[in-house]
Design a protein around this motif. Structure first.
Motif, PDB file in Angstrom:
ATOM      1  N   LYS A 160       0.872  -1.168   0.000  1.00  0.00           N
ATOM      2  CA  LYS A 160       0.000   0.000   0.000  1.00  0.00           C
ATOM      3  C   LYS A 160       0.912   1.221   0.000  1.00  0.00           C
ATOM      4  CE  LYS A 160      -0.565  -0.002   5.044  1.00  0.00           C
ATOM      5  NZ  LYS A 160      -1.545  -0.041   6.159  1.00  0.00           N
ATOM      6  N   ALA A 161       0.356   2.370  -0.306  1.00  0.00           N
ATOM      7  CA  ALA A 161       1.171   3.572  -0.410  1.00  0.00           C
ATOM      8  C   ALA A 161       1.943   3.807   0.891  1.00  0.00           C
ATOM      9  CB  ALA A 161       0.293   4.782  -0.720  1.00  0.00           C
ATOM     10  N   GLY A 162       3.251   3.974   0.759  1.00  0.00           N
ATOM     11  CA  GLY A 162       4.091   4.241   1.920  1.00  0.00           C
ATOM     12  C   GLY A 162       4.450   3.026   2.744  1.00  0.00           C
ATOM     13  N   SER A 163       4.058   1.833   2.294  1.00  0.00           N
ATOM     14  CA  SER A 163       4.287   0.614   3.077  1.00  0.00           C
ATOM     15  C   SER A 163       5.751   0.197   3.063  1.00  0.00           C
ATOM     16  CB  SER A 163       3.430  -0.515   2.524  1.00  0.00           C
ATOM     17  OG  SER A 163       3.690  -1.731   3.189  1.00  0.00           O
ATOM     18  N   ASP A 164       6.159  -0.504   4.131  1.00  0.00           N
ATOM     19  CA  ASP A 164       7.484  -1.122   4.190  1.00  0.00           C
ATOM     20  C   ASP A 164       7.446  -2.553   3.674  1.00  0.00           C
ATOM     21  OD1 ASP A 164       8.352   1.215   5.378  1.00  0.00           O
ATOM     22  OD2 ASP A 164       8.197   0.434   7.414  1.00  0.00           O
ATOM     23  N   ARG A 165       6.278  -2.990   3.226  1.00  0.00           N
ATOM     24  CA  ARG A 165       6.126  -4.334   2.673  1.00  0.00           C
ATOM     25  C   ARG A 165       5.993  -4.221   1.154  1.00  0.00           C
ATOM     26  NH1 ARG A 165       5.426  -9.090   5.022  1.00  0.00           N
ATOM     27  NH2 ARG A 165       4.651 -10.815   3.763  1.00  0.00           N
ATOM     28  N   PHE A 166       6.766  -5.024   0.434  1.00  0.00           N
ATOM     29  CA  PHE A 166       6.800  -4.939  -1.018  1.00  0.00           C
ATOM     30  C   PHE A 166       6.552  -6.303  -1.644  1.00  0.00           C
ATOM     31  CE2 PHE A 166       9.173  -1.357   0.485  1.00  0.00           C
ATOM     32  CZ  PHE A 166       8.934  -0.343  -0.430  1.00  0.00           C
ATOM     33  N   ARG A 167       5.972  -6.268  -2.837  1.00  0.00           N
ATOM     34  CA  ARG A 167       5.784  -7.475  -3.635  1.00  0.00           C
ATOM     35  C   ARG A 167       6.644  -7.354  -4.889  1.00  0.00           C
ATOM     36  NH1 ARG A 167      -0.225  -9.241  -4.661  1.00  0.00           N
ATOM     37  NH2 ARG A 167       0.063  -9.770  -2.464  1.00  0.00           N
ATOM     38  N   ASP A 189      22.926   3.354   5.904  1.00  0.00           N
ATOM     39  CA  ASP A 189      24.344   3.307   6.273  1.00  0.00           C
ATOM     40  C   ASP A 189      25.133   2.304   5.427  1.00  0.00           C
ATOM     41  OD1 ASP A 189      23.406   0.914   7.209  1.00  0.00           O
ATOM     42  OD2 ASP A 189      24.063   1.209   9.282  1.00  0.00           O
ATOM     43  N   LYS A 190      24.525   1.802   4.331  1.00  0.00           N
ATOM     44  CA  LYS A 190      25.116   0.851   3.391  1.00  0.00           C
ATOM     45  C   LYS A 190      25.155  -0.584   3.920  1.00  0.00           C
ATOM     46  CE  LYS A 190      26.057   4.034   0.313  1.00  0.00           C
ATOM     47  NZ  LYS A 190      25.276   4.129  -0.947  1.00  0.00           N
ATOM     48  N   ALA A 191      24.631  -0.822   5.113  1.00  0.00           N
ATOM     49  CA  ALA A 191      24.534  -2.190   5.611  1.00  0.00           C
ATOM     50  C   ALA A 191      23.548  -2.966   4.742  1.00  0.00           C
ATOM     51  CB  ALA A 191      24.068  -2.195   7.059  1.00  0.00           C
ATOM     52  N   THR A 192      23.869  -4.241   4.455  1.00  0.00           N
ATOM     53  CA  THR A 192      23.012  -5.045   3.591  1.00  0.00           C
ATOM     54  C   THR A 192      22.411  -6.219   4.343  1.00  0.00           C
ATOM     55  OG1 THR A 192      24.846  -6.443   2.830  1.00  0.00           O
ATOM     56  CG2 THR A 192      24.386  -4.443   1.561  1.00  0.00           C
ATOM     57  N   GLN A 193      21.249  -6.630   3.881  1.00  0.00           N
ATOM     58  CA  GLN A 193      20.561  -7.775   4.459  1.00  0.00           C
ATOM     59  C   GLN A 193      19.888  -8.546   3.338  1.00  0.00           C
ATOM     60  OE1 GLN A 193      17.919  -6.749   7.663  1.00  0.00           O
ATOM     61  NE2 GLN A 193      17.083  -8.796   7.868  1.00  0.00           N
ATOM     62  N   LYS A 194      19.969  -9.865   3.382  1.00  0.00           N
ATOM     63  CA  LYS A 194      19.351 -10.725   2.377  1.00  0.00           C
ATOM     64  C   LYS A 194      18.010 -11.234   2.885  1.00  0.00           C
ATOM     65  CE  LYS A 194      23.069 -10.761  -0.334  1.00  0.00           C
ATOM     66  NZ  LYS A 194      23.112 -10.183  -1.693  1.00  0.00           N
ATOM     67  N   LEU A 195      16.975 -11.069   2.084  1.00  0.00           N
ATOM     68  CA  LEU A 195      15.656 -11.596   2.391  1.00  0.00           C
ATOM     69  C   LEU A 195      15.203 -12.462   1.217  1.00  0.00           C
ATOM     70  CD1 LEU A 195      13.932  -8.322   3.702  1.00  0.00           C
ATOM     71  CD2 LEU A 195      15.086 -10.076   5.062  1.00  0.00           C
ATOM     72  N   THR A 196      14.166 -13.261   1.430  1.00  0.00           N
ATOM     73  CA  THR A 196      13.620 -14.099   0.365  1.00  0.00           C
ATOM     74  C   THR A 196      12.124 -13.876   0.270  1.00  0.00           C
ATOM     75  OG1 THR A 196      15.321 -15.790   0.728  1.00  0.00           O
ATOM     76  CG2 THR A 196      13.372 -16.451  -0.504  1.00  0.00           C
ATOM     77  N   THR A 197      11.624 -13.648  -0.932  1.00  0.00           N
ATOM     78  CA  THR A 197      10.194 -13.416  -1.103  1.00  0.00           C
ATOM     79  C   THR A 197       9.404 -14.660  -0.719  1.00  0.00           C
ATOM     80  OG1 THR A 197      10.330 -14.054  -3.442  1.00  0.00           O
ATOM     81  CG2 THR A 197      10.517 -11.714  -2.927  1.00  0.00           C
ATOM     82  N   ASP A 198       8.230 -14.449  -0.131  1.00  0.00           N
ATOM     83  CA  ASP A 198       7.391 -15.569   0.296  1.00  0.00           C
ATOM     84  C   ASP A 198       6.546 -16.078  -0.870  1.00  0.00           C
ATOM     85  OD1 ASP A 198       5.291 -13.774  -0.028  1.00  0.00           O
ATOM     86  OD2 ASP A 198       5.025 -13.408   2.110  1.00  0.00           O
ATOM     87  N   ALA A 199       5.568 -16.906  -0.571  1.00  0.00           N
ATOM     88  CA  ALA A 199       4.747 -17.513  -1.623  1.00  0.00           C
ATOM     89  C   ALA A 199       3.962 -16.475  -2.415  1.00  0.00           C
ATOM     90  CB  ALA A 199       3.799 -18.540  -1.009  1.00  0.00           C
ATOM     91  N   GLU A 214       6.291 -11.576  -1.565  1.00  0.00           N
ATOM     92  CA  GLU A 214       6.415 -10.410  -0.699  1.00  0.00           C
ATOM     93  C   GLU A 214       7.580 -10.516   0.289  1.00  0.00           C
ATOM     94  OE1 GLU A 214       2.702  -9.644   1.215  1.00  0.00           O
ATOM     95  OE2 GLU A 214       1.648  -9.207  -0.661  1.00  0.00           O
ATOM     96  N   ILE A 215       8.053  -9.358   0.692  1.00  0.00           N
ATOM     97  CA  ILE A 215       9.033  -9.235   1.768  1.00  0.00           C
ATOM     98  C   ILE A 215       8.631  -8.043   2.630  1.00  0.00           C
ATOM     99  CG2 ILE A 215      11.007 -10.233   0.546  1.00  0.00           C
ATOM    100  CD1 ILE A 215      11.926  -7.224   0.181  1.00  0.00           C
ATOM    101  N   ALA A 216       9.027  -8.072   3.880  1.00  0.00           N
ATOM    102  CA  ALA A 216       8.849  -6.933   4.781  1.00  0.00           C
ATOM    103  C   ALA A 216      10.224  -6.332   5.025  1.00  0.00           C
ATOM    104  CB  ALA A 216       8.207  -7.373   6.093  1.00  0.00           C
ATOM    105  N   VAL A 217      10.409  -5.088   4.653  1.00  0.00           N
ATOM    106  CA  VAL A 217      11.710  -4.433   4.786  1.00  0.00           C
ATOM    107  C   VAL A 217      11.898  -3.962   6.224  1.00  0.00           C
ATOM    108  CG1 VAL A 217      13.167  -2.527   4.003  1.00  0.00           C
ATOM    109  CG2 VAL A 217      11.661  -3.701   2.389  1.00  0.00           C
ATOM    110  N   PRO A 218      12.968  -4.365   6.884  1.00  0.00           N
ATOM    111  CA  PRO A 218      13.223  -3.909   8.257  1.00  0.00           C
ATOM    112  C   PRO A 218      13.741  -2.458   8.257  1.00  0.00           C
ATOM    113  CG  PRO A 218      14.990  -5.349   7.524  1.00  0.00           C
ATOM    114  CD  PRO A 218      13.986  -5.320   6.414  1.00  0.00           C
ATOM    115  N   VAL A 219      12.829  -1.518   8.367  1.00  0.00           N
ATOM    116  CA  VAL A 219      13.199  -0.097   8.411  1.00  0.00           C
ATOM    117  C   VAL A 219      13.526   0.259   9.855  1.00  0.00           C
ATOM    118  CG1 VAL A 219      12.386   2.258   8.043  1.00  0.00           C
ATOM    119  CG2 VAL A 219      11.814   0.468   6.394  1.00  0.00           C
ATOM    120  N   THR A 220      14.781   0.548  10.108  1.00  0.00           N
ATOM    121  CA  THR A 220      15.238   0.777  11.480  1.00  0.00           C
ATOM    122  C   THR A 220      15.631   2.224  11.759  1.00  0.00           C
ATOM    123  OG1 THR A 220      17.472   0.129  10.821  1.00  0.00           O
ATOM    124  CG2 THR A 220      16.044  -1.586  11.727  1.00  0.00           C
TER     125      THR A 220
END
Length: 209
Positions: free
Chosen positions: A126-133, A152-162, A165-171
């Motif tokens: 949804k608009a402004g969401s931290d969750r992406f498809r 800060d250029k730190a990287t993290q690997k996630l895997t899309t679900d069924a 989608e992924i939820a981005v950890p915005v810290t």
């Protein structure tokens, strides 16, 4: 010796093309800045060594917009809203005849629109969401690795679900960038001619406040 040298050069080109991304940065309704490089690394002064190869990315919202070459990026004044671009003519095909590979880049900045307009694109739930498809030709792409690059250029690997989608950890505040890649084997047409493998790389950047 010549064959070994050629193989080394082609391997280097393959690594360069697949390690690089095209991405867009935009602050509010200001101009869009289009980059070629490695977004998880500090940008060299004057831009990435391969930046000169980024010549004419296609802008979806304003295809006739003027692109001004700056030190390390292309800049365009565009209407308000999310910005999308793509380019299939950055790196020349590499590899042996009949087995050549190429790459097409897709890029987006902003997360206000919940539709996909590129063949391969991140779309906010949804608009402004931290969750992406992750969408490919209108369909979600499941079980695919996504790299999240924090301000800060730190990287993290996630895997899309069924559902793709992924939820981005915005810290914290700042610009986040997501990138994913697909490898399509088979006959494909490119501006430089037919290839047997086409790599598709897509990015999206957004500002968290």
């Amino acid at each position: 010796m010549k064959k070994m040298l050629l193989a080394t050069l082609l391997l280097g080109l393959s690594t360069t093309a697949q390690a690089h991304e095209v991405w867009i940065e935009r602050d509010g309704a200001g101009p869009a800045r289009i980059y070629l490089g490695e977004p998880a690394e500090a940008m060299p002064q004057g831009g990435d060594p391969e930046f000169a190869k980024l010549k004419a990315p296609k802008l979806l919202s304003a295809p006739g917009a003027r692109l001004e070459r700056k030190a390390g990026y292309l800049e365009a004044a565009l209407p308000a809203g999310d910005v999308r671009a793509w380019d299939d003519n950055v790196f020349a095909p590499w590899g042996e005849p009949g087995k050549q590979e190429s790459v097409v880049y897709y890029a987006r900045a902003g997360r206000t629109e919940t539709r996909a307009a590129l063949p391969f694109e991140f779309v906010p739930a949804k608009a402004g969401s931290d969750r992406f498809r992750l969408i490919r030709d209108g369909k979600p792409v499941a079980a695919t690795e996504v790299t999240v690059i924090a301000p800060d250029k730190a990287t993290q690997k996630l895997t899309t679900d069924a559902k793709g989608e992924i939820a981005v950890p915005v810290t914290g505040k700042g610009r986040y960038l997501l990138t994913a890649a697909l490898k399509d084997e088979g006959a494909h047409s490119t501006p430089a001619g037919p290839v047997a493998v086409l790599h598709r790389i897509t990015t999206i950047s957004f500002l968290a406040s």
